[in-house]
Design an enzyme around this catalytic site. Sequence first.
Site, PDB file in Angstrom:
ATOM      1  N   ARG A   1      32.711  59.219  24.860  1.00  0.00           N
ATOM      2  CA  ARG A   1      33.830  59.928  25.051  1.00  0.00           C
ATOM      3  C   ARG A   1      32.783  61.354  25.465  1.00  0.00           C
ATOM      4  O   ARG A   1      31.721  61.509  23.979  1.00  0.00           O
ATOM      5  CB  ARG A   1      35.226  60.092  25.171  1.00  0.00           C
ATOM      6  CG  ARG A   1      35.753  58.984  25.388  1.00  0.00           C
ATOM      7  CD  ARG A   1      37.125  59.106  24.612  1.00  0.00           C
ATOM      8  NE  ARG A   1      37.929  57.955  24.946  1.00  0.00           N
ATOM      9  CZ  ARG A   1      38.455  57.433  23.854  1.00  0.00           C
ATOM     10  NH1 ARG A   1      37.507  57.314  22.811  1.00  0.00           N
ATOM     11  NH2 ARG A   1      39.631  55.863  24.151  1.00  0.00           N
TER      12      ARG A   1
ATOM     13  N   LYS B   1      40.594  58.757  19.619  1.00  0.00           N
ATOM     14  CA  LYS B   1      41.646  59.626  20.030  1.00  0.00           C
ATOM     15  C   LYS B   1      42.433  58.434  18.444  1.00  0.00           C
ATOM     16  O   LYS B   1      42.364  58.026  18.551  1.00  0.00           O
ATOM     17  CB  LYS B   1      42.178  59.399  20.998  1.00  0.00           C
ATOM     18  CG  LYS B   1      41.577  59.807  22.742  1.00  0.00           C
ATOM     19  CD  LYS B   1      41.927  59.168  24.175  1.00  0.00           C
ATOM     20  CE  LYS B   1      41.353  59.241  25.305  1.00  0.00           C
ATOM     21  NZ  LYS B   1      42.463  59.354  26.295  1.00  0.00           N
TER      22      LYS B   1
ATOM     23  N   HIS C   1      31.696  61.596  31.760  1.00  0.00           N
ATOM     24  CA  HIS C   1      32.698  60.096  31.782  1.00  0.00           C
ATOM     25  C   HIS C   1      32.368  59.411  32.872  1.00  0.00           C
ATOM     26  O   HIS C   1      31.605  58.026  32.441  1.00  0.00           O
ATOM     27  CB  HIS C   1      34.200  60.206  31.774  1.00  0.00           C
ATOM     28  CG  HIS C   1      35.148  60.130  31.612  1.00  0.00           C
ATOM     29  ND1 HIS C   1      35.434  59.941  29.835  1.00  0.00           N
ATOM     30  CD2 HIS C   1      35.919  58.761  31.905  1.00  0.00           C
ATOM     31  CE1 HIS C   1      36.288  58.804  29.684  1.00  0.00           C
ATOM     32  NE2 HIS C   1      36.713  58.666  30.325  1.00  0.00           N
TER      33      HIS C   1
ATOM     34  N   ARG D   1      30.060  56.953  30.512  1.00  0.00           N
ATOM     35  CA  ARG D   1      30.728  55.663  29.977  1.00  0.00           C
ATOM     36  C   ARG D   1      31.341  54.695  30.961  1.00  0.00           C
ATOM     37  O   ARG D   1      31.522  53.594  30.570  1.00  0.00           O
ATOM     38  CB  ARG D   1      32.311  56.818  29.419  1.00  0.00           C
ATOM     39  CG  ARG D   1      33.543  55.424  29.013  1.00  0.00           C
ATOM     40  CD  ARG D   1      34.153  56.789  28.046  1.00  0.00           C
ATOM     41  NE  ARG D   1      35.975  55.838  27.305  1.00  0.00           N
ATOM     42  CZ  ARG D   1      35.909  55.384  26.287  1.00  0.00           C
ATOM     43  NH1 ARG D   1      34.628  55.173  25.284  1.00  0.00           N
ATOM     44  NH2 ARG D   1      36.761  54.979  26.354  1.00  0.00           N
TER      45      ARG D   1
ATOM     46  N   HIS E   1      39.017  51.226  22.992  1.00  0.00           N
ATOM     47  CA  HIS E   1      40.629  51.219  23.341  1.00  0.00           C
ATOM     48  C   HIS E   1      41.547  50.136  23.329  1.00  0.00           C
ATOM     49  O   HIS E   1      40.908  49.595  22.604  1.00  0.00           O
ATOM     50  CB  HIS E   1      40.804  50.657  25.317  1.00  0.00           C
ATOM     51  CG  HIS E   1      39.520  51.008  26.363  1.00  0.00           C
ATOM     52  ND1 HIS E   1      39.390  50.539  27.245  1.00  0.00           N
ATOM     53  CD2 HIS E   1      40.101  52.423  26.348  1.00  0.00           C
ATOM     54  CE1 HIS E   1      38.771  51.723  27.471  1.00  0.00           C
ATOM     55  NE2 HIS E   1      39.257  53.140  27.552  1.00  0.00           N
TER      56      HIS E   1
ATOM     57  N   TYR F   1      37.904  47.834  34.616  1.00  0.00           N
ATOM     58  CA  TYR F   1      36.550  47.974  35.092  1.00  0.00           C
ATOM     59  C   TYR F   1      36.249  46.692  35.086  1.00  0.00           C
ATOM     60  O   TYR F   1      34.911  45.642  36.145  1.00  0.00           O
ATOM     61  CB  TYR F   1      35.218  47.623  33.685  1.00  0.00           C
ATOM     62  CG  TYR F   1      35.895  49.272  32.730  1.00  0.00           C
ATOM     63  CD1 TYR F   1      34.636  50.650  33.359  1.00  0.00           C
ATOM     64  CD2 TYR F   1      36.651  49.260  32.279  1.00  0.00           C
ATOM     65  CE1 TYR F   1      34.752  51.687  33.258  1.00  0.00           C
ATOM     66  CE2 TYR F   1      36.316  50.781  31.397  1.00  0.00           C
ATOM     67  CZ  TYR F   1      35.500  51.334  31.871  1.00  0.00           C
ATOM     68  OH  TYR F   1      35.996  53.574  31.694  1.00  0.00           O
TER      69      TYR F   1
END
Length: 316
Positions: free
Chosen positions: A163, A191, A261, A264, A287, A296
């Site tokens: 990211r 995150k 992004h 990514r 994730h 995806y």
Amino acid sequence: MVETETVESQIRGYLDHLVVERGASTHTLAAYRRDLDRYRRHLDAAGVTDLGAVSEAHVEDFRAALSTADPEAGRRALAPSSVARALAAVRGLHRFSTRDGATPVDAAAAVSPPSPPRRLPKAVPVDRMIAMIEAAGGTETDTEPARLRDRAMLELLYASGARAAELIGLDVDDLDGLDRPEGGAVILRGKGGKERIVPLGRPACEAVNAYLVRARPALAVKGGPALFLNARGGRLSRQTLWNVVSAAARRAGLAPDVSPHSFRHSFATHLLDGGADIRVVQELLGHSSVTTTQVYTLVTVDTLREVWAECHPRAR
């Protein structure tokens, strides 16, 4: 009897909770603060000064107000995704307040956010991605340190699927084994402060090495651990990274909406196109749920469908 608190003080407590206990990023915290300040103003206008007096109707009215334009007040209707984000902040605030014992009832529990239209990620084709990386720092006015830095950043973005915030947050010590024949690795902090190790191929290792040896010393006027530096020696900003990507995309003849992004998205899509297991891609992207990664697979199915439609003798 449960004591109530002012909306403003409860928002401050919730934001502190996000930082201390949830490890929220600066970007996330700023977005929540904006959304909750908008919510506080909405409650003020309704004469509500403490969360204990908030009803489900107040939250429903707030959701409706976000989706409705008010030309006289100079307010535009927010997109469903923005409404969903704001409502997530409000729901989190009320959930925190109830669990903390500040309010007896979670007034937002039954208020559902709107379902934003599902937009598939836009992946840049492999040849165009390579052209964009090679176009990084390609103007005559760019200094050699800037050119080497920009090339290293784009190589690293595509090689790792990082990211934007993860890339600019990198320190030099987060890199390992750049000189190894089999390639190196990078530690990315995602995150919630979660760390993951992502391997790097030779092109990325060589580009980063060139930057570290020939460019970063000239930029590092202030010292410090940051990997990617600006012209003043400070850590690179998100806006500068965005500008670097936009400039490279423009020189490579790509659409102007290519963003950090996009690297990514392309990283994930190209891995799946190459036969990578979705669980492996999930780990590489950081994730927490494979459901997030599954979007995806829809991209690759669409690609397969296009190829089938063009090539199969009974497709039409």
